[in-house]
Structures are given as structure tokens and as C-alpha cells.
Scaffold this active site. Structure first.
Site, PDB file in Angstrom:
ATOM      1  N   HIS A 269       0.675  -0.745   0.057  1.00 11.97           N
ATOM      2  CA  HIS A 269       0.062   0.201   0.100  1.00 11.97           C
ATOM      3  C   HIS A 269       0.927   1.209   0.200  1.00 11.97           C
ATOM      4  O   HIS A 269       0.972   2.385  -0.855  1.00 11.97           O
ATOM      5  CB  HIS A 269      -0.542  -0.152   1.325  1.00 11.97           C
ATOM      6  CG  HIS A 269      -1.402   1.095   1.059  1.00 11.97           C
ATOM      7  ND1 HIS A 269      -2.860   1.035   1.012  1.00 11.97           N
ATOM      8  CD2 HIS A 269      -1.457   2.551   1.367  1.00 11.97           C
ATOM      9  CE1 HIS A 269      -4.230   2.195   1.493  1.00 11.97           C
ATOM     10  NE2 HIS A 269      -3.303   3.513   1.865  1.00 11.97           N
ATOM     11  N   GLU A 270       1.744   1.327   1.560  1.00 12.05           N
ATOM     12  CA  GLU A 270       2.411   2.212   1.175  1.00 12.05           C
ATOM     13  C   GLU A 270       3.621   2.453  -0.202  1.00 12.05           C
ATOM     14  O   GLU A 270       3.540   3.681  -0.591  1.00 12.05           O
ATOM     15  CB  GLU A 270       3.484   2.923   2.646  1.00 12.05           C
ATOM     16  CG  GLU A 270       2.399   2.653   3.267  1.00 12.05           C
ATOM     17  CD  GLU A 270       1.342   3.537   4.006  1.00 12.05           C
ATOM     18  OE1 GLU A 270       1.399   4.509   3.113  1.00 12.05           O
ATOM     19  OE2 GLU A 270       0.202   3.412   4.452  1.00 12.05           O
ATOM     20  N   HIS A 273       1.723   4.316  -2.657  1.00 17.05           N
ATOM     21  CA  HIS A 273       1.902   5.523  -2.572  1.00 17.05           C
ATOM     22  C   HIS A 273       3.231   6.081  -2.862  1.00 17.05           C
ATOM     23  O   HIS A 273       3.405   7.600  -2.937  1.00 17.05           O
ATOM     24  CB  HIS A 273       1.587   5.884  -1.102  1.00 17.05           C
ATOM     25  CG  HIS A 273       0.327   6.313  -0.632  1.00 17.05           C
ATOM     26  ND1 HIS A 273      -0.818   7.263  -0.837  1.00 17.05           N
ATOM     27  CD2 HIS A 273      -0.444   5.598   0.613  1.00 17.05           C
ATOM     28  CE1 HIS A 273      -2.030   6.744  -0.314  1.00 17.05           C
ATOM     29  NE2 HIS A 273      -1.179   5.794   0.594  1.00 17.05           N
ATOM     30  N   GLU A 299      -4.583   7.496  -2.859  1.00 18.02           N
ATOM     31  CA  GLU A 299      -5.476   6.617  -2.106  1.00 18.02           C
ATOM     32  C   GLU A 299      -5.885   5.550  -3.408  1.00 18.02           C
ATOM     33  O   GLU A 299      -5.417   3.826  -3.091  1.00 18.02           O
ATOM     34  CB  GLU A 299      -6.416   6.606  -1.956  1.00 18.02           C
ATOM     35  CG  GLU A 299      -6.783   5.376  -0.693  1.00 18.02           C
ATOM     36  CD  GLU A 299      -5.612   4.794   0.411  1.00 18.02           C
ATOM     37  OE1 GLU A 299      -4.858   5.955   0.617  1.00 18.02           O
ATOM     38  OE2 GLU A 299      -6.344   4.683   1.187  1.00 18.02           O
TER      39      GLU A 299
HETATM   40 ZN    ZN Z   1      -3.511   5.258   1.819  1.00 12.36          ZN
END
Ligand code: ZN
Length: 505
Positions: A269-270, A273, A299
Site C-alpha cells: 500500500h505505502e 503511494h 489512495e
Molecule cells: Zn493510503
């Protein structure tokens, strides 16, 4: 003093670069605070941060910015509104207007209240006692109403708050999309509930040694395209990603030896980003053309790498043999299919940040609906815990036993982040719609993933999304890239196909 529009634009860019430079110093201090700073540094760090925040605000409301915006916007540099200058005027103009409309006293009161309210929230959560948090929540809502009035809005005060996180979005549009999504989600979850198929429950909770988890997560982040020469991965309590500036993007995660999902999918997830931040045009740093569009679009990038890619069967075709080698004790007797099902287990739970892909958006909807209700004066702060429980029972079929894992589980409201939650669901919707388009444009991405090949997808994201900076508003970008406005169709098509196969409906 600028004499030509070109000189005014240059001066304006210098000013926004200086503001961004201060912002990037604050980001670095913030990253350090949440990773390596010794506990004793907390007061001095708060002073450093407050000083930078004050300097930033001062620079943002400089009347000279208004003059420069005026010169550029009345010049032929605008050329119908599609030039770089026009983007800069639109985006800098919006932040300038917002910053100048907020009275200094309100800004200070919001900052002070947010810090005190977060303290009260922490205490209330630890003691499972909503009464401690209640007066602060009431005060925060009141201040946010004042903020909305000061900033101004067309139809709905909530729009004024939303605009800070998702420029151009309106509550009217979001409500329509999310209400449609809710109906479909509830239908899907009913089917899952009715299915007799369940993954083997303990697979993800077996023992995964910490060093091995770190090595494996790092390898995956690197493989999907996060550039470790221009970034780092460290450990924290509440994981985040922060772009310090060109060439420096910091990811964080946390490890639990008895939970594979947390660190691995958290890192994916990160890293998503981070790949966005690393893909922003470096030469435009400090101007809107070098900046991310919105929280929702940010996101969408993290959720795509975490879910559409990281929880796909094809991804694990490549990574699972490596996982078995890395964690022989936990995964020696587990097949790829069993592991894939366990990674996609859908089960109603109390905590948003630990929830699965299938139920996640219901957690967001509940928060959004409650925010709407108390912001519109239809829900009193006293009644928040009961309203929360009722919605969890209605949408997810479970009732949290206490408020610490109910209405007090998230930091957002105490921090004044009202209007923020919907951007999580927007991110999921954008991610599905972008991913469906990427598959249309690029053909068989699953074949790529099964070979450990992610560069075509990454390049597609770089070209279609990252490279534009803030040139387009999120609502326009999705139309430009996918040919359609945002809707829940792509997300539901994707989830129904995936979970339908797993749960047999
Ligand atoms: Zn996030």
C-alpha cells in the site's frame, strides 16, 4: 516588481517553491518524529513544527501572491485555460483564497483544539470512555462549521471541508456514487455470508519471523517499481508514506510476527503511494504541476498496488514460491490456492484499518453518513456511540462491544479531519476504474504479473496519472483516462468476479 506576465509567473513559482520547501522540511521532521525521534524530543519537535507552520501560513497569505495571480490570470499566458500558467493560477488561487479567508484566530484555535482533542481522544480510547472525548468532539465540529462558513460554499457546508482534501468533489456527487456502492456491497456480502466456502483461518496468523517479513516486503516493493535509491522503508506505529521531495520518498510499515497481512499488504500500500510520489515531475517541484492531485487519487494508487495487484492470483503465482522459501515453517504445507483464498478472506470486523477489501468501504460509508448527519445538525454528539453501533449492526451485522473499537477507533475526528474519510472510498473507486482501463489498454496484465513483471502497469500509471501533477481535477482526470465519470461499476464488477470465484456465487 514584475513588469510582464512572464516575470509575474516566475515570481509566483518562486513563492510557491519556497512554501513547498518549508512543507518538505516539515515532512522530514514529521517522518523523524514517527520513526526515530527519542521520546524526550517531543516538546522541542512541537515547537519546530509550529514555527514552520507559522512561516508557511505567513507566506501563503502574502498579498503579493494575490497581485501576481491577478497579473497572470489577466494575461494571454492563460490561453483559454489549458496552459501551465492556467493550471498554476487555478491551483495556487484555490489555496490562496482558502488561506486568506480563514481568520488567523480560527486557525490558531483549530490547531490548539486539535492537539488537545487528540490527547483527550487517546485517554478516552484507552479508558473506553466516550464521555472524556465528547466535549472535544463537539468543540471540533463547531470549529469545523465555522471553518466551512469562513471558506464559503455553494450548496452544502460539508463541501467546503471536502474541498480541502478532494478539490472539485461535491457531497452531492459523492453521496450518489457511495449510495449506489452501498446497495451493491450489501448484496455481495449477503452472498459471501451465504457461502459454505471459507479459507483456512490460521494461515495468515502463523509465525512469520520479522527479518524475513522485512526482506520479503522490500523485495516486493522493489519488484513493483518502488525505487530504493530514491526512497527508504522504515518502521513506525501507524504506517504512512511521505514524499520529502525529488529523490526522497519515505515508506513506513510495522511488523507483527503472527500476522502476515499487516506488514506485507501495508508495505504494498505505502509503496503504491511512494510510486506516485516518485512519478511526479521533479522539474516542477514546488508548483502545482509537480504535486499530487488529491487524497482520493493518491489512495487510488496505493489501493491498486495493494489490492488489484497484490491480492491477485497472478501476483502470487510469481511470489508464492518465494514466500514458501522465505517462510517454510508457516507455508510449507499450504498450497497457492489456499494462500490466495486466505489473503482474500472477507469477514465483517470492527476495525477499519484491519478490514478486508470486501467490507472496507462499508466502514467508510458509516463514517461519512455520521459526519453528514452531525454536520447537518441531525445527530447530536451524545448520540454518536449508539448511532455508530446501529450502523455497524445494519451494514455489517456486528455490534462493537465498546467505543474504543467503535466510534473512537480513528484519530481523524480529534485531529479535525472531517470530510477526509470519503476520500478512502473514492480511492478504491478510482483505483478499480483506472485498473480496468489499464487492462483494456495493455492487454493481459495477469500474464505480466505471473512473470513478476510490473513495469508496463507502472509506466501506464506514470504516463496517464503521475506525469500530469495537478493539471486535471480528479473528476476530470478519471474522465480523460477512462472516458467515463467515476462510478461504482468497475469496483463492483472487479469484486463480484473475484469473490464470486472464491466463494462460489
Ligand atoms: Zn493510503
Amino acid at each position: 516588481m514584475a513588469s510582464t506576465p512572464q516575470a509575474a509567473l516566475q515570481e509566483l513559482n518562486q513563492k510557491t517553491r519556497a512554501i513547498s520547501m518549508l512543507g518538505s522540511c516539515a515532512s522530514l521532521l514529521g517522518w523523524d518524529e514517527r520513526t526515530y525521534m527519542p521520546p524526550g524530543g517531543v516538546n522541542h519537535r512541537a515547537e519546530q513544527m509550529a514555527m514552520i507552520a507559522g512561516m508557511t501560513h505567513e507566506k501563503m497569505v502574502e498579498p503579493r501572491i494575490g497581485e501576481l495571480l491577478n497579473i497572470v490570470s489577466n494575461s494571454d499566458l492563460m490561453n483559454g485555460g489549458s496552459t501551465d500558467a492556467a493550471v498554476i493560477v487555478r491551483e495556487v488561487g484555490r489555496s490562496f483564497e482558502r488561506a486568506t479567508k480563514l481568520p488567523q484566530a480560527l486557525v490558531e484555535e483549530l490547531t490548539r483544539t486539535s492537539s488537545l482533542a487528540q490527547n483527550a481522544w487517546e485517554e478516552a480510547r484507552a479508558k473506553k470512555d466516550f464521555k472524556i472525548f465528547k466535549p472535544w468532539l463537539a468543540k471540533m465540529i463547531d470549529l469545523k462549521k465555522q471553518e466551512a462558513e469562513a471558506v464559503g460554499y455553494k450548496d452544502d457546508p460539508y463541501d467546503a471541508l471536502l474541498d480541502d482534501f478532494e478539490p472539485g468533489a461535491t457531497v452531492k456527487d459523492i453521496e450518489k456514487t457511495l449510495t449506489g456502492l452501498r446497495a451493491e456491497l450489501v448484496k455481495m456480502l449477503d452472498k459471501i455470508k451465504g457461502s459454505s466456502r471459507r479459507p483456512k483461518g490460521d494461515i495468515m496468523k502463523r509465525r512469520y519471523p520479522r527479518e524475513a517479513q522485512e526482506k520479503f516486503g522490500r523485495e516486493a516493493a522493489d519488484r513493483i517499481g518502488f525505487d530504493f535509491k530514491r526512497g527508504r522503508l522504515d518502521v513506525t506505529v501507524h504506517p504512512f508514506c511521505t514524499g520529502i521531495g525529488p529523490g526522497d520518498t519515505r515508506l513506513t510499515t510495522r511488523y507483527d510476527e503472527h500476522d502476515f497481512n499487516n506488514a506485507f499488504f501495508g508495505t504494498m500500500h505505502e509503496a503504491g503511494h511512494g510510486i506516485y510520489d516518485q512519478g511526479l515531475p521533479e522539474s516542477h517541484f514546488g508548483t502545482p504541476l509537480g504535486d499530487a492531485i488529491s487524497l482520493g487519487i493518491h489512495e487510488s494508487q496505493s489501493r491498486m498496488w495493494e489490492n488489484q495487484v497484490g491480492r491477485s492470483k497472478s501476483f502470487w503465482k510469481y511470489f508464492y514460491p518465494k514466500a514458501q522459501q522465505t517462510f517454510p515453517e508457516a507455508l510449507g504445507d499450504v498450497t497457492l490456492d489456499e494462500f490466495y483464498f486466505a489473503a482474500n478472506d472477507v469477514k465483517p470486523s470492527f476495525i477499519r484499518t484491519e478490514s478486508d477489501e470486501g467490507t472496507y468501504n462499508l466502514h467508510i460509508l458509516i463514517r461519512f453518513e455520521l459526519e453528514r448527519a452531525f454536520f447537518a445538525g441531525q445527530l447530536q454528539v451524545d448520540d454518536v456511540p449508539e448511532a455508530w453501533k446501529k450502523k455497524y449492526q445494519d451494514y455489517l451485522g456486528i455490534t462493537p462491544p465498546d467505543d474504543s473499537i467503535g466510534c473512537m477507533q480513528d484519530v481523524h475526528w480529534s485531529a479535525g479531519l472531517i470530510g477526509y474519510f470519503p476520500t478512502y472510498s473514492l480511492g478504491n473507486l478510482y483505483s478499480a476504474q483506472f485498473f480496468a482501463q489499464a487492462k483494456k489498454d495493455l492487454g493481459d496484465l495477469d500474464a505480466d504479473f505471473a512473470k513478476g513483471e510490473f513495469s508496463r502497469l507502472k509506466k501506464w500509471l506514470n504516463d496517464n496519472i503521475h506525469a500530469h501533477g495537478r493539471r486535471y481535477l480528479a473528476t476530470d482526470l478519471v474522465k480523460k483516462v477512462t472516458g467515463k465519470p467515476l462510478s461504482h461499476d468497475a469496483l463492483m464488477t472487479y469484486m463480484n468476479a473475484k469473490f464470486g470465484e472464491l466463494y462460489g456465487f
